[in-house]
Design a protein around this motif. Structure first.
Motif, PDB file in Angstrom:
ATOM      1  N   HIS A   1       0.891  -1.111   0.109  1.00  0.00           N
ATOM      2  CA  HIS A   1       0.008   0.063   0.043  1.00  0.00           C
ATOM      3  C   HIS A   1       0.857   1.198   0.029  1.00  0.00           C
ATOM      4  CE1 HIS A   1      -2.652   3.179   2.065  1.00  0.00           C
ATOM      5  NE2 HIS A   1      -3.496   2.542   1.295  1.00  0.00           N
ATOM      6  N   LEU A   2       0.456   2.191  -0.986  1.00  0.00           N
ATOM      7  CA  LEU A   2       1.153   3.371  -0.843  1.00  0.00           C
ATOM      8  C   LEU A   2      -0.036   4.627  -0.617  1.00  0.00           C
ATOM      9  CD1 LEU A   2       3.942   4.152  -1.974  1.00  0.00           C
ATOM     10  CD2 LEU A   2       2.778   4.629  -4.343  1.00  0.00           C
ATOM     11  N   SER A   3       0.423   5.529  -0.099  1.00  0.00           N
ATOM     12  CA  SER A   3      -0.164   6.801   0.152  1.00  0.00           C
ATOM     13  C   SER A   3       0.546   8.016  -0.047  1.00  0.00           C
ATOM     14  CB  SER A   3      -1.362   6.826   1.533  1.00  0.00           C
ATOM     15  OG  SER A   3       0.082   6.883   2.463  1.00  0.00           O
ATOM     16  N   LEU A   4      -0.359   9.026  -0.703  1.00  0.00           N
ATOM     17  CA  LEU A   4       0.156  10.502  -0.614  1.00  0.00           C
ATOM     18  C   LEU A   4      -0.540  11.442   0.139  1.00  0.00           C
ATOM     19  CD1 LEU A   4       1.707  12.678  -2.595  1.00  0.00           C
ATOM     20  CD2 LEU A   4      -0.315  12.743  -3.964  1.00  0.00           C
ATOM     21  N   GLN A   5      -0.071  12.109   0.917  1.00  0.00           N
ATOM     22  CA  GLN A   5      -0.526  13.045   1.800  1.00  0.00           C
ATOM     23  C   GLN A   5      -0.131  14.299   1.343  1.00  0.00           C
ATOM     24  OE1 GLN A   5       0.671  12.112   5.740  1.00  0.00           O
ATOM     25  NE2 GLN A   5      -0.400  10.105   5.729  1.00  0.00           N
ATOM     26  N   ILE A   6      -1.289  15.217   1.223  1.00  0.00           N
ATOM     27  CA  ILE A   6      -1.050  16.651   0.895  1.00  0.00           C
ATOM     28  C   ILE A   6      -1.430  17.499   2.036  1.00  0.00           C
ATOM     29  CG2 ILE A   6      -1.623  18.607  -0.788  1.00  0.00           C
ATOM     30  CD1 ILE A   6      -2.213  16.238  -2.927  1.00  0.00           C
ATOM     31  N   ALA A   7      -0.582  18.318   2.579  1.00  0.00           N
ATOM     32  CA  ALA A   7      -0.915  19.156   3.841  1.00  0.00           C
ATOM     33  C   ALA A   7      -1.337  20.685   3.346  1.00  0.00           C
ATOM     34  CB  ALA A   7       0.219  19.533   4.760  1.00  0.00           C
ATOM     35  N   ALA A   8      -2.418  20.976   3.948  1.00  0.00           N
ATOM     36  CA  ALA A   8      -2.978  22.336   3.675  1.00  0.00           C
ATOM     37  C   ALA A   8      -3.309  22.653   2.297  1.00  0.00           C
ATOM     38  CB  ALA A   8      -2.112  23.569   4.285  1.00  0.00           C
ATOM     39  N   THR A   9      -4.293  21.696   1.787  1.00  0.00           N
ATOM     40  CA  THR A   9      -4.536  21.461   0.184  1.00  0.00           C
ATOM     41  C   THR A   9      -5.133  22.602  -0.166  1.00  0.00           C
ATOM     42  OG1 THR A   9      -5.240  19.294   0.910  1.00  0.00           O
ATOM     43  CG2 THR A   9      -5.787  20.023  -1.317  1.00  0.00           C
ATOM     44  N   GLN A  10      -4.703  23.178  -1.463  1.00  0.00           N
ATOM     45  CA  GLN A  10      -4.953  24.247  -1.956  1.00  0.00           C
ATOM     46  C   GLN A  10      -5.724  24.306  -3.225  1.00  0.00           C
ATOM     47  OE1 GLN A  10      -1.220  26.261  -2.661  1.00  0.00           O
ATOM     48  NE2 GLN A  10      -0.703  26.120  -0.484  1.00  0.00           N
ATOM     49  N   PRO A  11      -6.568  25.181  -3.852  1.00  0.00           N
ATOM     50  CA  PRO A  11      -7.349  24.900  -4.947  1.00  0.00           C
ATOM     51  C   PRO A  11      -6.332  24.581  -6.200  1.00  0.00           C
ATOM     52  CG  PRO A  11      -8.043  26.864  -4.006  1.00  0.00           C
ATOM     53  CD  PRO A  11      -6.777  26.391  -3.195  1.00  0.00           C
ATOM     54  N   GLY A  12      -5.071  25.048  -6.410  1.00  0.00           N
ATOM     55  CA  GLY A  12      -4.314  24.590  -7.455  1.00  0.00           C
ATOM     56  C   GLY A  12      -3.848  23.348  -7.452  1.00  0.00           C
ATOM     57  N   ASP A  13      -4.259  22.422  -6.212  1.00  0.00           N
ATOM     58  CA  ASP A  13      -3.965  21.051  -5.909  1.00  0.00           C
ATOM     59  C   ASP A  13      -4.996  20.114  -6.707  1.00  0.00           C
ATOM     60  OD1 ASP A  13      -2.902  21.644  -2.584  1.00  0.00           O
ATOM     61  OD2 ASP A  13      -1.565  21.627  -4.465  1.00  0.00           O
ATOM     62  N   SER A  14      -6.045  20.746  -7.077  1.00  0.00           N
ATOM     63  CA  SER A  14      -7.247  20.036  -7.685  1.00  0.00           C
ATOM     64  C   SER A  14      -6.585  19.669  -9.218  1.00  0.00           C
ATOM     65  CB  SER A  14      -8.123  20.947  -8.222  1.00  0.00           C
ATOM     66  OG  SER A  14      -8.936  21.469  -7.054  1.00  0.00           O
ATOM     67  N   ALA A  15      -6.654  18.283  -9.353  1.00  0.00           N
ATOM     68  CA  ALA A  15      -6.084  17.534 -10.487  1.00  0.00           C
ATOM     69  C   ALA A  15      -6.394  16.131 -10.360  1.00  0.00           C
ATOM     70  CB  ALA A  15      -4.618  17.661 -10.552  1.00  0.00           C
ATOM     71  N   VAL A  16      -5.828  15.224 -11.185  1.00  0.00           N
ATOM     72  CA  VAL A  16      -6.065  13.786 -11.145  1.00  0.00           C
ATOM     73  C   VAL A  16      -4.457  13.319 -10.691  1.00  0.00           C
ATOM     74  CG1 VAL A  16      -6.286  11.466 -12.276  1.00  0.00           C
ATOM     75  CG2 VAL A  16      -7.666  13.600 -12.894  1.00  0.00           C
TER      76      VAL A  16
END
Lengths: 111, 114
Positions: free
Chosen positions: B72-87
């Motif tokens: 299992h692999l995970s990606l954590q993004i802190a303090a998500t921003q509108p510019g992070d919207s993507a696939v």
């Protein structure tokens, strides 16, 4: 992306037409890959070049697909007698060390 | 055959929240893993990578966790921003050396709402 230029950005082909998609690595890269990305899916491997040698073409879906890189730099992916199921984004990627850099792709629509 | 897949096809988070995107892989020989971000009309963009001899790697606002026991692999993004919207795609390869193709999962669409 930076380091890989693909053209054309968009291509509309009539079913049965032949197409040629170009990948131009801006700086020299030994390893070059082609991927096919269907709508809503992840990229799928098509073929791999090391310099001018095509070392792996196991992902090419049929013998209508042909790729070349005659001088070890620019590569061309050719699709003969296009069919509707060939509609996809075709991505080129180059590798240096651990990193892979992708181009923006060519969106092919077969009508 | 061996495959890489994602648990959730879509994820919606509020701006400022943390995001977690998960990925399962089945190839026990996988040695090198990469997370990519793909915006509409663009090619995949490198975010962060991790080798199989590590279980955690941090970048700027992003952390990748690798659990080889359960693949299992995970990606954590802190303090998500509108510019992070993507696939977001996870990808793996059995060898990080030159010439090994990446095997991609189907992707998770991240939508960041204000």
């Amino acid at each position: 992306g930076a380091g890989v230029s693909q053209s054309p950005r968009y291509k509309v082909a009539k079913r049965g037409q032949d197409v040629a998609l170009r990948c131009d690595p801006i700086s020299g890269h030994v390893s070059l890959f082609w991927y096919q990305q269907a709508l809503g899916q992840g990229p799928e491997f098509l073929t791999y070049f090391q310099n001018e040698a095509q070392l792996d073409k196991s992902g090419l879906p049929s013998d209508r697909f042909f790729a070349e890189r005659p001088e070890g730099s620019v590569s061309t992916l050719k699709i003969q007698r296009t069919q509707q199921e060939d509609s996809a984004v075709y991505l080129c990627a180059v590798q240096r060390g651990f990193g892979y850099t992708f181009g923006s792709g060519t969106r092919l629509t077969v009508v | 055959g061996e495959s890489v897949g994602l648990h959730l096809p879509t994820l919606s988070v509020q701006e400022g929240d943390n995001s977690i995107i998960n990925c399962a892989y089945s190839n026990s020989a996988s040695d090198y893993f990469i997370w990519y971000k793909q915006e509409s009309g663009k090619g995949p963009q490198f975010i962060i990578d991790i080798r199989s001899n590590m279980d955690k790697r941090q970048g700027q606002r992003v952390t990748v966790l690798l659990n080889k026991t359960v693949k299992h692999l995970s990606l954590q993004i802190a303090a998500t921003q509108p510019g992070d919207s993507a696939v977001y795609f996870c990808a793996e390869t059995p060898n990080s050396n030159s010439g090994y193709a990446l095997n991609f999962g189907k992707g998770t669409s991240l939508l960041v709402t204000p």
